[in-house]
Enzyme design. Structure first.
Site, PDB file in Angstrom:
ATOM      1  N   ASN A  94      -1.202   0.283   3.443  1.00 18.19           N
ATOM      2  CA  ASN A  94      -0.046  -0.629   3.365  1.00 18.19           C
ATOM      3  C   ASN A  94       1.224   0.114   2.924  1.00 18.19           C
ATOM      4  O   ASN A  94       2.226  -0.509   2.604  1.00 18.19           O
ATOM      5  CB  ASN A  94      -0.343  -1.784   2.394  1.00 18.19           C
ATOM      6  CG  ASN A  94      -0.555  -1.299   0.964  1.00 18.19           C
ATOM      7  OD1 ASN A  94      -0.549  -0.096   0.700  1.00 18.19           O
ATOM      8  ND2 ASN A  94      -0.744  -2.224   0.036  1.00 18.19           N
ATOM      9  N   HIS A 112       1.547   2.068   0.219  1.00 17.14           N
ATOM     10  CA  HIS A 112       1.757   2.296  -1.217  1.00 17.14           C
ATOM     11  C   HIS A 112       1.659   3.778  -1.557  1.00 17.14           C
ATOM     12  O   HIS A 112       0.973   4.533  -0.870  1.00 17.14           O
ATOM     13  CB  HIS A 112       0.819   1.435  -2.088  1.00 17.14           C
ATOM     14  CG  HIS A 112      -0.614   1.848  -2.128  1.00 17.14           C
ATOM     15  ND1 HIS A 112      -1.647   0.940  -2.232  1.00 17.14           N
ATOM     16  CD2 HIS A 112      -1.214   3.064  -2.108  1.00 17.14           C
ATOM     17  CE1 HIS A 112      -2.803   1.574  -2.274  1.00 17.14           C
ATOM     18  NE2 HIS A 112      -2.570   2.875  -2.200  1.00 17.14           N
ATOM     19  N   GLU A 163       2.888  -0.839  -5.010  1.00 12.77           N
ATOM     20  CA  GLU A 163       2.545  -1.656  -3.844  1.00 12.77           C
ATOM     21  C   GLU A 163       3.813  -2.141  -3.126  1.00 12.77           C
ATOM     22  O   GLU A 163       4.908  -2.108  -3.702  1.00 12.77           O
ATOM     23  CB  GLU A 163       1.744  -2.880  -4.315  1.00 12.77           C
ATOM     24  CG  GLU A 163       0.390  -2.537  -4.925  1.00 12.77           C
ATOM     25  CD  GLU A 163      -0.681  -2.242  -3.864  1.00 12.77           C
ATOM     26  OE1 GLU A 163      -0.361  -1.687  -2.797  1.00 12.77           O
ATOM     27  OE2 GLU A 163      -1.847  -2.570  -4.130  1.00 12.77           O
ATOM     28  N   ASP A 182      -2.250   7.215 -11.642  1.00 13.32           N
ATOM     29  CA  ASP A 182      -2.539   5.781 -11.778  1.00 13.32           C
ATOM     30  C   ASP A 182      -3.951   5.582 -12.302  1.00 13.32           C
ATOM     31  O   ASP A 182      -4.769   6.504 -12.279  1.00 13.32           O
ATOM     32  CB  ASP A 182      -2.344   5.049 -10.433  1.00 13.32           C
ATOM     33  CG  ASP A 182      -2.879   5.817  -9.237  1.00 13.32           C
ATOM     34  OD1 ASP A 182      -3.662   6.758  -9.436  1.00 13.32           O
ATOM     35  OD2 ASP A 182      -2.522   5.472  -8.102  1.00 13.32           O
TER      36      ASP A 182
END
Ligand code: F6R
Length: 245
Positions: A139, A141, A146, A70
């Site tokens: 979270n 991800h 996401e 990423d």
């Protein structure tokens, strides 16, 4: 029931050493391995050990095919906050990667569609990566997929969640400097890899790790998709594993 293997270590250092050694084993076995590795806090010690041990063993990276997982949108390779900069700082400049075998995102691209298509085409040529190492966001991800990401999502631009922007602001002078968008490998491509490692340390990851292992497979926690893959290993320090039974 989840097929994910879980390895728990007393501390971050031991976890990092084990992950580095597992990567080295795979490169020694298959020098032309295709691989994707993350950035962030979690991998720093692993990469230091990987570089040190690879040099000791005279392990060649010249045939290794590397895919960036990423990248922030809007940051150049020279920007010290870009993920390319991180990978270069900790890995590329120390190991003899061949530049033509490194597939990275252009964070400054003006044509997002072409950028993603090019990346996907390159990835297709590998017929599924041999190994992906993933960190996990608090979270849930993986890469920058996401919460809310569908399982079939491919390489694309993603709007970073507030939670990720908050978590990553620790690297930036000001939270307003954290890019709001990023390019990421998709879940579909991650799940096509032959083998997946996920590593995590620290208590702030414990909830996401436990939900990924024990909870339902859900788009609300992209790491839970890993349960659909037959060859996944989680490497955890004691704190990241502290919510496990
Ligand atoms: C970064 C990436 C992210 C991180 C995750 C955890 O390339 O893919 O998914 O792995 O945000 O980051 P750290 O290790 O900084 O806690």
């Amino acid at each position: 029931m989840s097929k994910i293997k879980v390895k728990i270590f007393n501390d971050y250092k031991l976890m990092s050493k084990t992950v580095a050694n597992e990567i080295i084993k795979r490169i020694s076995k298959k020098p032309e391995i295709s691989i994707s590795l993350p950035t962030g806090s979690t991998p720093i010690e692993t990469y230091k050990i990987l570089v040190k041990e690879s040099k000791k063993l005279k392990l060649s990276f010249s045939k290794v095919k590397f895919f960036q997982l990423d990248e922030y949108l809007g940051l150049s390779k020279e920007n010290s906050m870009s993920y390319y900069y991180f990978l270069n700082y900790y890995l590329f400049k120390h190991l003899n990667f061949d530049e033509k075998n490194i597939c990275v995102f252009n964070g400054l691209t003006r044509n997002l569609e072409v950028e993603c298509l090019f990346y996907e085409e390159e990835l297709k040529k590998t017929n599924g990566l041999d190994l992906i190492l993933l960190g996990i966001g608090n979270n849930g991800h993986i890469a920058f997929n996401e919460p809310g990401t569908p399982i079939k999502a491919g390489t694309r631009v993603i709007n970073l969640s507030l939670q990720t922007i908050n978590a990553n602001s620790r690297f930036f002078k000001n939270i307003h400097d954290v890019p709001k968008y990023a390019l990421t490998m998709g879940i579909a491509e991650i799940l096509e890899a032959k083998e997946i490692f996920l590593f995590a340390n620290g208590e702030n990851k414990a909830q996401a790790v436990s939900n990924a292992l024990y909870g339902a497979v859900t788009k609300n926690l992209p790491a839970s998709y890993l349960k659909n893959h037959p060859h996944v290993t989680f490497f955890l320090d004691k704190k990241a594993a502290s919510y496990l039974n």
